[in-house]
Design a protein around this motif. Sequence first.
Motif, PDB file in Angstrom:
ATOM      1  N   ASP A 281       0.830  -1.195   0.000  1.00  0.00           N
ATOM      2  CA  ASP A 281       0.000   0.000   0.000  1.00  0.00           C
ATOM      3  C   ASP A 281       0.871   1.253   0.000  1.00  0.00           C
ATOM      4  O   ASP A 281       1.824   1.346   0.776  1.00  0.00           O
TER       5      ASP A 281
ATOM      6  N   TYR B 111       0.106   5.391   0.292  1.00  0.00           N
ATOM      7  CA  TYR B 111      -0.893   6.424   0.545  1.00  0.00           C
ATOM      8  C   TYR B 111      -0.377   7.760   0.040  1.00  0.00           C
ATOM      9  O   TYR B 111       0.816   8.077   0.191  1.00  0.00           O
TER      10      TYR B 111
ATOM     11  N   ASP C   2      -1.144  12.114  -0.461  1.00  0.00           N
ATOM     12  CA  ASP C   2      -1.834  13.288   0.054  1.00  0.00           C
ATOM     13  C   ASP C   2      -1.291  14.504  -0.688  1.00  0.00           C
ATOM     14  O   ASP C   2      -0.229  14.435  -1.325  1.00  0.00           O
TER      15      ASP C   2
ATOM     16  N   GLU D 175      -8.520   9.329   2.754  1.00  0.00           N
ATOM     17  CA  GLU D 175      -7.323   8.595   2.331  1.00  0.00           C
ATOM     18  C   GLU D 175      -7.386   8.347   0.833  1.00  0.00           C
ATOM     19  O   GLU D 175      -8.468   8.131   0.267  1.00  0.00           O
TER      20      GLU D 175
ATOM     21  N   ARG E 126      -5.285   5.816  -1.744  1.00  0.00           N
ATOM     22  CA  ARG E 126      -4.346   4.694  -1.676  1.00  0.00           C
ATOM     23  C   ARG E 126      -4.189   4.029  -3.039  1.00  0.00           C
ATOM     24  O   ARG E 126      -5.158   3.793  -3.755  1.00  0.00           O
TER      25      ARG E 126
ATOM     26  N   ARG F  87      -2.863   0.422  -4.271  1.00  0.00           N
ATOM     27  CA  ARG F  87      -2.557  -0.893  -3.695  1.00  0.00           C
ATOM     28  C   ARG F  87      -2.158  -1.873  -4.788  1.00  0.00           C
ATOM     29  O   ARG F  87      -2.855  -2.023  -5.792  1.00  0.00           O
TER      30      ARG F  87
ATOM     31  N   THR G 278      -2.709   2.973   8.872  1.00  0.00           N
ATOM     32  CA  THR G 278      -1.947   4.194   8.606  1.00  0.00           C
ATOM     33  C   THR G 278      -1.530   4.860   9.907  1.00  0.00           C
ATOM     34  O   THR G 278      -0.396   5.319  10.041  1.00  0.00           O
TER      35      THR G 278
END
Length: 179
Positions: free
Chosen positions: A28, A30, A32, A44, A46, A48, A166
């Motif tokens: 994963d 993440y 931002d 969030e 993500r 994956r 997270t």
Amino acid sequence: MFEAEIKFVAGPDFRLPEGTGAVVLVEDVYYDAEDGRLAAAGRELRLRREGGRTRLTAKAPPFDAATASKPEHETAVADAEAAAALLGMLGFQPVLAYAKRCRRARLRTDGLDVELTAVTVDFDPRLFVEIEHLAATREQALAALPAIRALAEGLGLAEECAEAYTDLARAAGLGTPPA
């Protein structure tokens, strides 16, 4: 979709019921914005990778604080590198990455299709067990939570963990928090 999910901390001897699949590596990442606005709003984003497949997921703030169950939208991605580049061009940067090893089983309980996932993460020694049901509405998801708890009790799972991976990863020193 509304993901009704409860994560439990399991003992080292915990075993999933029949129908358990092989261990799968899940990676994963993440994303931002530079100003951290997604995390600040409880959202969030993500990317994956799992078993040769890639999915992009956007999660809204939790609709149930006790379990951190969240509405989410997810789609398959044909090219992970192109998706990461696209996110970068849109102003999103990777802020956290970790790997999970997952073993899954699917079953039906109280009229619900649920997925059980035994999870180990690369930053925490505990064994986690996620029990989740995908529902079309918030009300259906909230109604599924008692059935999930009843199933967990029958499996000997009692210790709920409402912290997101997270948050656990950041507490373990992983990731770069947004500015």
